[in-house]
Scaffold this active site. Structure first.
Site, PDB file in Angstrom:
ATOM      1  N   ASP A 101      -8.448  -9.367   9.087  1.00  0.00           N
ATOM      2  CA  ASP A 101      -9.853  -9.673   8.767  1.00  0.00           C
ATOM      3  C   ASP A 101     -10.121 -11.156   9.016  1.00  0.00           C
ATOM      4  O   ASP A 101     -11.158 -11.528   9.574  1.00  0.00           O
ATOM      5  CB  ASP A 101     -10.163  -9.347   7.296  1.00  0.00           C
ATOM      6  CG  ASP A 101     -10.734  -7.935   7.102  1.00  0.00           C
ATOM      7  OD1 ASP A 101     -10.319  -7.038   7.859  1.00  0.00           O
ATOM      8  OD2 ASP A 101     -11.573  -7.743   6.206  1.00  0.00           O
TER       9      ASP A 101
ATOM     10  N   ASP B 110      -3.359  -6.509   6.773  1.00  0.00           N
ATOM     11  CA  ASP B 110      -4.742  -6.142   6.458  1.00  0.00           C
ATOM     12  C   ASP B 110      -5.581  -7.416   6.305  1.00  0.00           C
ATOM     13  O   ASP B 110      -6.651  -7.565   6.913  1.00  0.00           O
ATOM     14  CB  ASP B 110      -4.725  -5.327   5.152  1.00  0.00           C
ATOM     15  CG  ASP B 110      -6.050  -4.662   4.847  1.00  0.00           C
ATOM     16  OD1 ASP B 110      -6.887  -4.562   5.758  1.00  0.00           O
ATOM     17  OD2 ASP B 110      -6.240  -4.239   3.696  1.00  0.00           O
TER      18      ASP B 110
ATOM     19  N   TYR C 294       0.836  -1.204   0.000  1.00  0.00           N
ATOM     20  CA  TYR C 294       0.000   0.000   0.000  1.00  0.00           C
ATOM     21  C   TYR C 294       0.872   1.256   0.000  1.00  0.00           C
ATOM     22  O   TYR C 294       0.710   2.154   0.832  1.00  0.00           O
ATOM     23  CB  TYR C 294      -0.941   0.010   1.207  1.00  0.00           C
ATOM     24  CG  TYR C 294      -1.901  -1.166   1.281  1.00  0.00           C
ATOM     25  CD1 TYR C 294      -2.209  -1.936   0.154  1.00  0.00           C
ATOM     26  CD2 TYR C 294      -2.520  -1.511   2.468  1.00  0.00           C
ATOM     27  CE1 TYR C 294      -3.093  -3.013   0.228  1.00  0.00           C
ATOM     28  CE2 TYR C 294      -3.407  -2.579   2.556  1.00  0.00           C
ATOM     29  CZ  TYR C 294      -3.685  -3.327   1.430  1.00  0.00           C
ATOM     30  OH  TYR C 294      -4.560  -4.383   1.509  1.00  0.00           O
TER      31      TYR C 294
ATOM     32  N   LYS D  59       6.678 -13.322   2.938  1.00  0.00           N
ATOM     33  CA  LYS D  59       6.699 -14.309   1.843  1.00  0.00           C
ATOM     34  C   LYS D  59       8.105 -14.285   1.257  1.00  0.00           C
ATOM     35  O   LYS D  59       8.312 -14.151   0.052  1.00  0.00           O
ATOM     36  CB  LYS D  59       5.619 -13.939   0.812  1.00  0.00           C
ATOM     37  CG  LYS D  59       5.352 -15.013  -0.216  1.00  0.00           C
ATOM     38  CD  LYS D  59       4.733 -16.271   0.336  1.00  0.00           C
ATOM     39  CE  LYS D  59       4.606 -17.314  -0.762  1.00  0.00           C
ATOM     40  NZ  LYS D  59       4.207 -18.641  -0.261  1.00  0.00           N
TER      41      LYS D  59
ATOM     42  N   ASP E  79       1.250 -17.700   3.824  1.00  0.00           N
ATOM     43  CA  ASP E  79       0.223 -18.721   3.557  1.00  0.00           C
ATOM     44  C   ASP E  79       0.140 -19.689   4.735  1.00  0.00           C
ATOM     45  O   ASP E  79      -0.956 -20.083   5.165  1.00  0.00           O
ATOM     46  CB  ASP E  79       0.477 -19.440   2.224  1.00  0.00           C
ATOM     47  CG  ASP E  79       1.953 -19.739   1.964  1.00  0.00           C
ATOM     48  OD1 ASP E  79       2.807 -19.261   2.727  1.00  0.00           O
ATOM     49  OD2 ASP E  79       2.244 -20.465   0.997  1.00  0.00           O
TER      50      ASP E  79
HETATM   51  P1  ATP Z   1     -12.203  -2.270   4.000  1.00  0.00           P
HETATM   52  O1  ATP Z   1     -11.559  -3.009   2.899  1.00  0.00           O
HETATM   53  O2  ATP Z   1     -12.741  -0.931   3.644  1.00  0.00           O
HETATM   54  O3  ATP Z   1     -11.396  -2.271   5.277  1.00  0.00           O
HETATM   55  P2  ATP Z   1     -13.677  -4.492   5.015  1.00  0.00           P
HETATM   56  O4  ATP Z   1     -13.046  -5.573   4.261  1.00  0.00           O
HETATM   57  O5  ATP Z   1     -13.222  -4.349   6.438  1.00  0.00           O
HETATM   58  O6  ATP Z   1     -13.537  -3.063   4.329  1.00  0.00           O
HETATM   59  P3  ATP Z   1     -16.447  -3.928   5.350  1.00  0.00           P
HETATM   60  O7  ATP Z   1     -16.976  -3.091   4.253  1.00  0.00           O
HETATM   61  O8  ATP Z   1     -16.229  -3.218   6.599  1.00  0.00           O
HETATM   62  O9  ATP Z   1     -15.224  -4.742   4.864  1.00  0.00           O
HETATM   63  O10 ATP Z   1     -17.505  -5.073   5.643  1.00  0.00           O
HETATM   64  C1  ATP Z   1     -17.360  -6.459   5.335  1.00  0.00           C
HETATM   65  C2  ATP Z   1     -18.571  -7.195   5.890  1.00  0.00           C
HETATM   66  O11 ATP Z   1     -18.573  -7.152   7.315  1.00  0.00           O
HETATM   67  C3  ATP Z   1     -19.887  -6.595   5.424  1.00  0.00           C
HETATM   68  O12 ATP Z   1     -20.825  -7.590   5.120  1.00  0.00           O
HETATM   69  C4  ATP Z   1     -20.336  -5.790   6.600  1.00  0.00           C
HETATM   70  O13 ATP Z   1     -21.711  -5.637   6.716  1.00  0.00           O
HETATM   71  C5  ATP Z   1     -19.765  -6.542   7.803  1.00  0.00           C
HETATM   72  N1  ATP Z   1     -19.448  -5.564   8.848  1.00  0.00           N
HETATM   73  C6  ATP Z   1     -18.447  -4.670   8.809  1.00  0.00           C
HETATM   74  N2  ATP Z   1     -18.472  -3.887   9.892  1.00  0.00           N
HETATM   75  C7  ATP Z   1     -19.514  -4.301  10.643  1.00  0.00           C
HETATM   76  C8  ATP Z   1     -20.061  -3.866  11.879  1.00  0.00           C
HETATM   77  N3  ATP Z   1     -19.545  -2.848  12.587  1.00  0.00           N
HETATM   78  N4  ATP Z   1     -21.153  -4.512  12.352  1.00  0.00           N
HETATM   79  C9  ATP Z   1     -21.686  -5.529  11.681  1.00  0.00           C
HETATM   80  N5  ATP Z   1     -21.218  -5.973  10.503  1.00  0.00           N
HETATM   81  C10 ATP Z   1     -20.141  -5.375   9.976  1.00  0.00           C
END
Ligand code: ATP
Length: 357
Positions: free
Chosen positions: A256, A252, A124, A195, A228
């Site tokens: 998640d 990142d 990034y 990696k 991985d």
């Molecule tokens: P980014 O790439 O912008 O960081 P992200 O990968 O973290 O985004 P989000 O857009 O935040 O993804 O959401 C991914 C999924 O998680 C969606 O279906 C969303 O509804 C759910 N989600 C995200 N935040 C919340 C929250 N605070 N409460 C409930 N569900 C959430």
């Protein structure tokens, strides 16, 4: 201690809802904070045709800390300012299980580790462009397979920058952070994730700098995994992790993934530190699919505020906030839809406030 000044920026999508809910808790809990909520994000765009007005930026510069909601496309200038301009080069993402959270595991008890993500460069670095430009500048360049850039035809490139300075400062921070955790009763182990078997030069450098730095801390444990393998291990052996140190995009993605161990994106908060003014934001993004419905889980932002209170030296308040969140999850009656509950964003926040007492 002088009263701390916090600037709260909602940003886009669910950002304003979860930030408002968090400010409601902070503002009514009797914590000694001055909370300022200047215009920003989608709302400011509608009103002033500017997602990040100059006065808002100036308030950020003078703040002790910034609480941030989320970026969609509108608030990208805010994120760029907070992360790259203010130079907050470390993103701290705790992955901790609170009993009652909707984990993807049969049993998530005891999961409590932290992902430290290099926050300013790597994939990034925002250095992208046309392959034609790269071809023109690097006419003699050959890949390790001996292929010239012309051999790829038309397309785009993205530079994945691993600088010595950027990695060194991140590695030093990671070692200090793991040492601090060790003092607080954690194992004090650094897990470096790269990696470097494929990206031998760039991730090879990242790994070797982390290893050079960690050698200066003989009390710290150390291990290295390829990304991985790390993605698999954090699902299989999450309790063996303490502090994971990794590159920007890997951090990142892994965060998640790791969030699902402890209840998903609605729960995991983060701190972005190291720069001129630190900011605190959930791991989730703007979640446009649920924005404007008062159903987003505010916990990730509330736990980001907990990290902010610790950063501001308000440890008792930070502990009280975390204990309140834990109590709300244990009780289970005021959880949002993502946790299998029916509470609205504000009802969940009100429950947290009630637990602070
Ligand atoms: P980014 O790439 O912008 O960081 P992200 O990968 O973290 O985004 P989000 O857009 O935040 O993804 O959401 C991914 C999924 O998680 C969606 O279906 C969303 O509804 C759910 N989600 C995200 N935040 C919340 C929250 N605070 N409460 C409930 N569900 C959430």
């Amino acid at each position: 201690m002088a009263r701390k000044k916090v600037v709260a920026l909602g940003g886009d999508g669910v950002g304003p809802e979860v930030v408002d809910a968090t400010c409601y808790v902070l503002g009514n809990a009797g914590f000694d904070l001055e909370i300022i909520k200047p215009p920003c994000g989608e709302a400011a765009m509608k009103q002033y045709n500017d997602a990040f007005p100059e006065e808002t930026r100036q308030l950020c510069d003078m703040a002790d800390a910034i609480l941030f909601g989320a970026t969609g496309t509108t608030s990208i200038a805010i994120l760029a300012y907070l992360r790259w301009f203010l130079d907050n080069y470390v993103n701290i993402r705790p992955v901790k299980y609170y009993v009652g959270a909707e984990t993807c595991l049969k049993d998530a008890s005891g999961i409590d580790f932290v992902i430290l993500r290099e926050n300013s460069e790597g994939m990034y670095s925002f250095a992208e462009g046309d392959l034609a430009l790269l071809r023109q500048k690097l006419a003699d360049f050959r890949t390790i397979m001996g292929k010239s850039l012309a051999g790829f035809g038309e397309g785009k490139f993205a530079l994945r920058i691993v600088s010595e300075r950027g990695t060194r400062r991140f590695a030093k921070y990671a070692c200090e952070y793991a040492t601090q955790r060790r003092k607080n009763g954690y194992p004090g182990k650094l897990t470096c994730v790269t990696k470097s078997n494929v990206l031998r030069q760039s991730d090879g450098l990242f790994q070797s700098i982390v290893e050079e730095e960690v050698k200066k801390y003989p009390k710290l444990g150390y291990e290295h995994y390829y990304v991985d393998d790390a993605a698999r291990r954090l699902l299989r052996y999450p309790r063996e992790l303490d502090v994971v140190a990794t590159e920007n995009m890997f951090g990142d993605i892994l965060a998640d993934e790791a969030s699902e161990l402890v209840g998903g994106l609605g729960i995991v908060g983060s701190a972005c530190v190291g720069g001129k003014v630190a900011y605190f934001e959930s791991v989730h993004g703007s979640a446009p699919d649920i924005a404007g419905r008062n159903i987003a889980n505010p916990t990730a932002t509330i736990l980001s505020a907990k990290l902010m209170l610790d950063y501001l030296g308000m440890h008792q308040e930070a502990d009280a906030l975390e204990r309140a969140v834990a109590a709300v999850y244990k009780d289970g009656k005021n959880l949002t839809y993502d946790q299998g509950g029916k509470a609205t964003t504000m009802e969940c926040a009100q429950a947290v406030l009630a637990e602070i007492g």
